[in-house]
Design a protein around this motif. Structure first.
Motif, PDB file in Angstrom:
ATOM      1  N   ALA A  50      -8.967  20.617  -9.926  1.00  0.00           N
ATOM      2  CA  ALA A  50      -8.627  21.785 -10.553  1.00  0.00           C
ATOM      3  C   ALA A  50      -9.787  22.246 -11.598  1.00  0.00           C
ATOM      4  N   LEU A  51     -10.088  21.074 -12.356  1.00  0.00           N
ATOM      5  CA  LEU A  51     -11.205  21.302 -13.430  1.00  0.00           C
ATOM      6  C   LEU A  51     -12.605  21.613 -12.875  1.00  0.00           C
ATOM      7  N   ARG A  52     -12.718  21.288 -11.700  1.00  0.00           N
ATOM      8  CA  ARG A  52     -14.240  21.664 -11.090  1.00  0.00           C
ATOM      9  C   ARG A  52     -14.060  23.099 -10.664  1.00  0.00           C
ATOM     10  N   LEU A  53     -12.745  23.507 -10.114  1.00  0.00           N
ATOM     11  CA  LEU A  53     -12.823  24.772  -9.580  1.00  0.00           C
ATOM     12  C   LEU A  53     -12.991  25.667 -10.982  1.00  0.00           C
ATOM     13  N   ALA A  54     -12.111  25.471 -12.014  1.00  0.00           N
ATOM     14  CA  ALA A  54     -12.178  26.024 -13.284  1.00  0.00           C
ATOM     15  C   ALA A  54     -13.663  26.369 -13.722  1.00  0.00           C
ATOM     16  N   TYR A 104      -4.477  26.451 -12.222  1.00  0.00           N
ATOM     17  CA  TYR A 104      -3.613  25.943 -13.216  1.00  0.00           C
ATOM     18  C   TYR A 104      -2.484  25.229 -12.533  1.00  0.00           C
ATOM     19  N   LEU A 105      -1.816  25.460 -11.558  1.00  0.00           N
ATOM     20  CA  LEU A 105      -0.590  24.894 -10.717  1.00  0.00           C
ATOM     21  C   LEU A 105      -1.230  23.692 -10.369  1.00  0.00           C
ATOM     22  N   VAL A 106      -2.531  23.441  -9.703  1.00  0.00           N
ATOM     23  CA  VAL A 106      -3.086  22.317  -9.124  1.00  0.00           C
ATOM     24  C   VAL A 106      -3.197  21.291 -10.244  1.00  0.00           C
ATOM     25  N   PHE A 107      -3.807  21.819 -11.596  1.00  0.00           N
ATOM     26  CA  PHE A 107      -4.168  20.887 -12.612  1.00  0.00           C
ATOM     27  C   PHE A 107      -2.859  20.266 -13.169  1.00  0.00           C
ATOM     28  N   ASN A 108      -1.741  21.214 -13.255  1.00  0.00           N
ATOM     29  CA  ASN A 108      -0.473  20.885 -13.764  1.00  0.00           C
ATOM     30  C   ASN A 108       0.214  19.535 -12.924  1.00  0.00           C
ATOM     31  N   GLU A 109       0.133  19.907 -11.711  1.00  0.00           N
ATOM     32  CA  GLU A 109       0.635  18.860 -10.927  1.00  0.00           C
ATOM     33  C   GLU A 109       0.029  17.374 -10.827  1.00  0.00           C
ATOM     34  N   GLY A 110      -1.326  17.610 -11.223  1.00  0.00           N
ATOM     35  CA  GLY A 110      -2.005  16.464 -11.514  1.00  0.00           C
ATOM     36  C   GLY A 110      -1.762  15.471 -12.627  1.00  0.00           C
ATOM     37  N   TYR A 111      -1.539  16.348 -13.684  1.00  0.00           N
ATOM     38  CA  TYR A 111      -1.549  16.003 -15.062  1.00  0.00           C
ATOM     39  C   TYR A 111       0.019  15.520 -15.278  1.00  0.00           C
ATOM     40  N   SER A 112       1.006  16.187 -14.825  1.00  0.00           N
ATOM     41  CA  SER A 112       2.522  15.665 -14.771  1.00  0.00           C
ATOM     42  C   SER A 112       2.952  15.998 -13.828  1.00  0.00           C
ATOM     43  N   THR A 125       5.273  16.115 -10.701  1.00  0.00           N
ATOM     44  CA  THR A 125       6.629  16.429 -10.639  1.00  0.00           C
ATOM     45  C   THR A 125       7.741  15.519  -9.801  1.00  0.00           C
ATOM     46  N   ALA A 126       6.994  14.752  -9.037  1.00  0.00           N
ATOM     47  CA  ALA A 126       7.874  13.733  -8.237  1.00  0.00           C
ATOM     48  C   ALA A 126       6.941  12.611  -8.087  1.00  0.00           C
ATOM     49  N   GLY A 127       7.614  11.592  -7.352  1.00  0.00           N
ATOM     50  CA  GLY A 127       6.807  10.251  -6.964  1.00  0.00           C
ATOM     51  C   GLY A 127       6.896   9.263  -8.165  1.00  0.00           C
ATOM     52  N   ASP A 128       5.986   8.349  -7.885  1.00  0.00           N
ATOM     53  CA  ASP A 128       6.075   7.099  -8.824  1.00  0.00           C
ATOM     54  C   ASP A 128       4.876   7.108  -9.724  1.00  0.00           C
ATOM     55  N   ASP A 129       3.968   8.094  -9.824  1.00  0.00           N
ATOM     56  CA  ASP A 129       3.146   8.179 -10.879  1.00  0.00           C
ATOM     57  C   ASP A 129       3.094   9.224 -11.729  1.00  0.00           C
ATOM     58  N   LEU A 130       2.773   9.373 -13.068  1.00  0.00           N
ATOM     59  CA  LEU A 130       2.813  10.397 -13.882  1.00  0.00           C
ATOM     60  C   LEU A 130       1.684  11.045 -13.735  1.00  0.00           C
ATOM     61  N   VAL A 131       0.483  10.358 -13.664  1.00  0.00           N
ATOM     62  CA  VAL A 131      -0.606  11.309 -13.473  1.00  0.00           C
ATOM     63  C   VAL A 131      -1.324  11.175 -12.217  1.00  0.00           C
ATOM     64  N   ARG A 132      -1.865  12.058 -11.622  1.00  0.00           N
ATOM     65  CA  ARG A 132      -2.728  12.105 -10.301  1.00  0.00           C
ATOM     66  C   ARG A 132      -4.237  12.485 -10.883  1.00  0.00           C
ATOM     67  N   PRO A 133      -4.885  11.778 -11.219  1.00  0.00           N
ATOM     68  CA  PRO A 133      -6.270  12.352 -11.825  1.00  0.00           C
ATOM     69  C   PRO A 133      -7.205  13.039 -10.777  1.00  0.00           C
ATOM     70  N   LEU A 176      -8.047  23.391 -19.564  1.00  0.00           N
ATOM     71  CA  LEU A 176      -8.051  22.028 -18.746  1.00  0.00           C
ATOM     72  C   LEU A 176      -9.125  20.933 -19.236  1.00  0.00           C
ATOM     73  N   GLU A 177     -10.164  21.450 -19.948  1.00  0.00           N
ATOM     74  CA  GLU A 177     -11.089  20.472 -20.491  1.00  0.00           C
ATOM     75  C   GLU A 177     -10.221  19.685 -21.619  1.00  0.00           C
TER      76      GLU A 177
END
Length: 419
Positions: free
Chosen positions: A221-225, A197-205, A207-215, A245-246
């Motif tokens: 995370a989705l593959r692991l789920a 969940y934490l891995v997905f959330n960091e990609g989805y929103s 917390t830092a940096g220039d990009d909102l999303v890191r697909p 996550l889906e």
């Protein structure tokens, strides 16, 4: 084709196969050597062997099986050498406890069992969350240390230290390579789900940096789920996380504009939402239960099922948040519920709920608290107060894109119709 191109092509093939198969190889070897650190080293040795041999002999018909067999043979040799050494020191009682398994590769179902054991080992609660995340992405995601560092915007040396210390901690704690059962299972599974969940959330929103999303992080995370759901089909909350996550992943193409700027849920082009992922989410939700991830998935389903933003069943979402609060009280959940209440009952009712949260220590630096309060004040026509809240939220936001969005809201406060 020249020899140089052939060698380069073979090296690319080796790297691709290893990225796909590394988790299974490490899992299979860990069952033999009972140490994830040593198992990863042996897997890397198998990779080096492939890089040395395949350019001359060609890529095998089943390259994954070749790497697995090579790694297992090396693991068995290591165990035998240690056993020989232990026998020589029998007089002081030093001896390996585990006999080496048969050298023949295990069948696919056995490999899946090993993979499940590896997931529980990498996500063991003896490790802090950042260490669990780094080790999981390294062993199960196949990411390099530099890739993990780039994804989380931390120095590569920091990630490397986390991974090394995590392996040492697992060895020191003598964490067994097994799937937990009985009373320990729920806590251990909770730790695994939290990491994904934490891995997905960091990609989805981010917390830092220039990009909102890191697909890429979302995909990992989705593959692991999905892997976990296949390995543990009888665990409802695993399916709940997979469903969540889906649904969330289905929105990613619509969450940012052409230049990477955030697009709010109300403004997203729902034609861009991935309908295949939504169908997968619905299927997973049918197998889910009523745990925290399952309830969050049900909330996400309400959004996914709405053809237009105006069609969203906000009353149902607020009721689901009530259930989530009863299950796991949290000021963040209360804030999210307030948003649903604002849409179903109006901004005045929601503002009372949000004002009650302003003294929560957990939300002191949470930029979404003043952001939500700013939205409610703006809808109530209190533009000056709304502007202050948006500016405060922007000062708390670490993500550049979110900060720009909030400053834009501050500039536009009071411009909505009727205010």
């Amino acid at each position: 084709m020249t020899a140089g191109h052939t060698t380069a092509g073979t090296a690319d093939a080796v790297e691709t196969v290893f990225r796909i198969e590394s988790a299974r190889i490490i899992a299979g070897v860990t069952r033999i050597v009972r140490d994830v650190g040593i198992a990863e080293e042996i897997a890397q040795d198998a990779l080096v062997a492939a890089l040395e041999r395949w350019p001359e002999s060609g890529v095998p018909d089943n390259p994954g099986a070749w790497l697995m067999a090579t790694a297992k043979h090396r693991a068995i040799d290591l165990v035998r050498r240690k056993e020989t050494y232990a026998r020589k020191l029998a007089e002081v009682g030093r001896r390996l406890e585990d006999a080496p398994p048969p050298p023949e590769p295990a069948d696919p179902e056995d490999i899946d069992d090993d993979l499940l054991r590896l997931i529980f080992t990498a996500c063991h609660p003896v490790l802090a969350a950042p260490a669990r995340i780094a080790l999981t992405l390294r062993l199960l995601g196949g990411l390099t240390t530099s890739e993990i560092a780039r994804a989380f915007l931390v120095p590569e040396a920091t990630v490397a230290q986390r991974i090394v210390r995590a392996k040492r901690a697992l060895a020191k704690a003598r964490v067994p390579f097994e799937v937990p059962y009985g009373s320990d299972r729920a806590d251990r599974l909770s730790s695994v789900l939290e990491v994904i969940y934490l891995v997905f959330n960091e990609g989805y929103s981010a917390t830092a940096g220039d990009d909102l999303v890191r697909p890429a992080l979302c995909e990992d995370a989705l593959r692991l789920a999905r892997v976990l759901a296949n390995l543990m089909p009888g665990e409802p909350e695993v399916h709940g996380l997979a469903a969540l996550l889906e649904f969330q992943a289905s929105r990613i193409p619509a969450r940012t504009g052409p230049d990477g700027e955030p697009v709010l849920l109300a403004d997203q082009n729902r034609a861009k939402w991935n309908r295949m992922l939504i169908r997968r989410g619905v299927d997973a939700l049918h197998r889910a239960g009523r745990g925290p991830y399952s309830l969050q998935a049900a909330i996400a389903a309400c959004h996914a099922m709405a053809t237009r933003y105006e069609d969203t069943d906000w009353a149902a979402i607020a009721a689901l948040y009530d259930q989530l609060l009863a299950l796991c009280p949290s000021p963040v959940v209360e804030l999210n519920r307030a948003v649903a209440v604002s849409m179903s009952e109006g901004p005045a009712a929601a503002l009372k709920l949000v004002d009650a949260l302003t003294g929560e220590p957990a939300l002191k630096s949470y930029h979404l608290l003043p952001s939500v309060r700013g939205e409610l004040l703006d809808r109530l026509g209190r533009a000056a107060e709304a502007r202050e809240e948006f500016e405060r939220a922007a000062a708390l936001a670490h993500n550049v894109r979110e900060r720009e969005l909030l400053l834009g809201k501050a500039a536009r406060a009071g411009s909505r119709p009727g205010s």
